[in-house]
Structures are given as structure tokens and as C-alpha cells.
Design an enzyme around this catalytic site. Structure first.
Site, PDB file in Angstrom:
ATOM      1  CG  HIS A  86      -0.576   0.342   2.625  1.00  0.00           C
ATOM      2  ND1 HIS A  86      -0.085  -0.581   3.482  1.00  0.00           N
ATOM      3  CD2 HIS A  86      -0.604   1.416   3.189  1.00  0.00           C
ATOM      4  CE1 HIS A  86       0.322  -0.026   4.583  1.00  0.00           C
ATOM      5  NE2 HIS A  86       0.165   1.354   4.410  1.00  0.00           N
ATOM      6  CG  ASP A 132       0.231  -3.936   2.920  1.00  0.00           C
ATOM      7  OD1 ASP A 132       0.647  -3.374   1.953  1.00  0.00           O
ATOM      8  OD2 ASP A 132       0.111  -3.335   4.091  1.00  0.00           O
ATOM      9  CD  GLN A 221      -2.896   5.395  11.236  1.00  0.00           C
ATOM     10  OE1 GLN A 221      -2.426   5.912  12.177  1.00  0.00           O
ATOM     11  NE2 GLN A 221      -3.179   4.265  10.860  1.00  0.00           N
ATOM     12  N   GLY A 222       2.076   6.214   8.976  1.00  0.00           N
ATOM     13  CA  GLY A 222       3.449   6.910   8.612  1.00  0.00           C
ATOM     14  C   GLY A 222       4.588   5.747   8.820  1.00  0.00           C
ATOM     15  CG  ASP A 223       5.749   4.369  12.320  1.00  0.00           C
ATOM     16  OD1 ASP A 223       6.466   5.320  11.926  1.00  0.00           O
ATOM     17  OD2 ASP A 223       4.941   4.283  13.322  1.00  0.00           O
ATOM     18  CB  SER A 224       2.455   1.934   6.458  1.00  0.00           C
ATOM     19  OG  SER A 224       1.659   1.315   7.081  1.00  0.00           O
TER      20      SER A 224
HETATM   21  N1  ARG Z   1      -1.607   2.013   7.563  1.00  0.00           N
HETATM   22  C1  ARG Z   1      -0.680   2.694   8.480  1.00  0.00           C
HETATM   23  C2  ARG Z   1       0.347   3.407   7.576  1.00  0.00           C
HETATM   24  O1  ARG Z   1       0.186   3.440   6.293  1.00  0.00           O
HETATM   25  C3  ARG Z   1       0.263   1.850   9.286  1.00  0.00           C
HETATM   26  C4  ARG Z   1      -0.652   1.606  10.480  1.00  0.00           C
HETATM   27  C5  ARG Z   1      -0.081   0.561  11.428  1.00  0.00           C
HETATM   28  N2  ARG Z   1      -0.917   0.512  12.771  1.00  0.00           N
HETATM   29  C6  ARG Z   1      -0.811   0.183  13.795  1.00  0.00           C
HETATM   30  N3  ARG Z   1      -1.717   0.328  14.734  1.00  0.00           N
HETATM   31  N4  ARG Z   1       0.607  -0.680  14.181  1.00  0.00           N
HETATM   32  O2  ARG Z   1       1.380   4.116   7.956  1.00  0.00           O
END
Ligand code: ARG
Length: 274
Positions: A86, A132, A221-224
Site C-alpha cells: 500500500h 501487503d 500511520q506513516g510507519d507503514s
Molecule cells: N497503515 C498505516 C500506514 O500506512 C500503518 C498503521 C499501523 N498501525 C498500527 N496500529 N500498528 O502508515
């Protein structure tokens, strides 16, 4: 004089307290990327601390052509970066940059490299459905030590309670001038049965969960796309979660062992050979 010094100390204390408070404040999401139940305002890597890029030389982040950090990644060879599918889909390939060897987003250390090819795991549609993972081929070699990928005998790394380290720069604060640095947090691997009760769509083949029952420590978010490692072995890639660090809602990561052979195949710098 003594009074002055005391007042300076007090000022310094207040400044430090204000900085600590600011660091703990939620940061607005720049993009609601897949997998989250609803776009929401969340803090960055939660419950962790600052980490040194020297200790994790394979940790990289992705930016758009304006330099806005939107995801993490991890060097798997001198020319390849594993990330979340993603993340790979979030920005046009020609606009994507990989920043390696850089501690602070505001820094100039390390290198910024273009992406010449993106491989995405076939079957990926949404983080909540698994698959993913993507591999970015860099347009030149970088000299930072890559992470190790799990081998056939590394199944024990996924045992419940194994302490793993998640790394990331979090997201760019909307309009924020604050410098952001690499952060890490330690989270225990969660059993498949426990993660199934947290998430009905949990898939034990394509995903692995990590976090504490009471929450408090998590990616966000942003760590993905960033790494979840045990020692220097990559066991997960930050993928999704319900909010961040909530009790009973561990972070969900791409289960790297399932995709390790494919990642390895995609990481060979074939095009450099001919
Ligand atoms: N989807 C998020 C991103 O794009 C990462 C989310 C991770 N969330 C978590 N609770 N570990 O950065």
C-alpha cells in the site's frame, strides 16, 4: 546569581516539559492509507524512543518528489527495499524517493535514491486482506547494511512473546516544523489465536501481530512499510491496525517468512549484471 541560575533551570525544565508534551501530541494524518477502519488522528510510533540509524542502517523512508515522508521501508540488498504494497501504490514510481542513512528527516546525511522498478505481491488489493508487500528496485547501489530475511529454520522468531523491534519515522506533521528522527519500540509477537480474536480478518499466513494486551506501544500511520525485526532479521513489515496502541488491538504486520523467497528473488540486482 544563584536565583538567576535557579530561574534558568526552571525555564529549561519548563521548555523540556513543553517539548515532551509536544512530542506526545497527536499529529494529523497526511493520508489515510489502507487498512485502518477510519482515517483518524494518531500519534507516531507510540511508546518507543529515539533510535540510531547506525544501529539500524537498513531502515529507510519513502518520500514523494517534494520530500514529504509517507512510509518506511527496509533495505534487503544494496539495490532493493522491501516495503508495504500500500506504500508502493501511494505515489507514482517516478515521484518516489528512498532516503537511506538519514537519522533526521530534516538532515542531509545519507542518500536519496530514485526507484526504477516496483514489484508488488500479486493478489494485493487491501492491507486488511494481506499480501501487503512490495520490493522497490533502486536506480543505484547504496552502501548501507541490508537486513537479513528469515530462513526456513527461523519459524521460532514468530513464537508468541518474542520481543521484536519496530522502526519508523512516523508521518510528517501537517505544517509542523518539528524535526523528526528515527524511532523504535519493542513489541512482543502475538499468537495467531489471540490476533484472530482482535481482528476477524486476521490471516495467519500473510500477517503477524505484535503488541501488548494493554496496548501503549505500537507502530502508527506513516510507519507503514517499515521493519519489524528480531535482532537483524526482518519478521514483519508495518501494515495496518485499528488506530494505534489501543488495548486489544495489536499492530498487524506482513508476515515476511511467507514472502521471503519472493523478496529475495526480487532483490537480486539482475539488471546490474547485464
Ligand atoms: N497503515 C498505516 C500506514 O500506512 C500503518 C498503521 C499501523 N498501525 C498500527 N496500529 N500498528 O502508515
Amino acid at each position: 546569581m544563584a536565583k538567576h541560575a535557579r530561574r534558568n533551570r526552571k525555564v529549561r525544565f519548563l521548555l523540556a516539559a513543553a517539548a515532551a508534551l509536544a512530542a506526545s501530541l497527536p499529529v494529523a494524518a497526511i493520508a489515510a492509507t489502507g487498512g485502518d477502519a477510519a482515517p483518524q488522528v494518531e500519534p507516531r510510533i507510540v511508546g518507543g524512543g529515539e533510535a540510531s540509524i547506525q544501529d539500524y542502517p537498513y531502515a529507510v523512508y519513502l518520500t514523494d518528489s517534494s520530500g514529504n515522508q509517507f512510509c518506511g521501508g527496509v533495505l534487503v540488498s544494496s539495490t532493493a527495499v522491501a516495503t508495504a504494497a500500500h506504500c508502493a501504490a501511494a505515489v507514482a514510481q517516478s515521484d518516489m524517493r528512498v532516503v537511506a542513512g538519514r537519522q533526521q528527516k530534516s538532515g542531509t546525511d545519507g542518500v536519496v535514491v530514485n526507484v526504477k522498478k516496483i514489484w508488488t505481491e500479486p493478489g494485493f488489493s487491501d492491507p486488511g486482506k494481506g499480501s501487503d508487500v512490495a520490493v522497490l528496485t533502486l536506480d543505484r547501489q547504496v552502501s548501507y547494511r541490508p537486513v537479513s530475511l528469515p530462513g526456513k529454520s527461523d519459524g521460532s522468531l514468530y513464537a508468541e512473546g518474542t520481543n521484536a523491534t519496530v522502526l519508523g519515522w512516523g508521518r510528517t506533521a501537517d505544517g509542523g516544523a518539528r524535526a523528526t528522527s528515527l524511532r523504535s519500540a519493542v513489541v512482543p509477537v502475538v499468537s495467531d489465536s489471540s490476533c484472530t480474536s482482535s481482528y476477524s480478518n486476521y490471516n495467519a499466513t500473510s500477517m503477524v501481530c505484535a503488541g501488548y494486551p494493554d496496548g501503549g506501544v505500537d507502530a502508527c500511520q506513516g510507519d507503514s512499510g517499515g521493519p519489524l525485526v528480531v535482532g537483524d532479521t526482518l519478521i514483519g513489515i508495518v501494515s495496518w491496525g485499528d488506530g494505534c496502541a489501543k488495548p486489544g488491538k495489536p499492530g498487524v504486520y506482513t508476515r515476511v517468512s511467507t514472502y521471503a523467497d519472493e523478496i529475495r528473488a526480487q532483490s537480486q540486482s539482475r539488471s546490474l549484471l547485464w
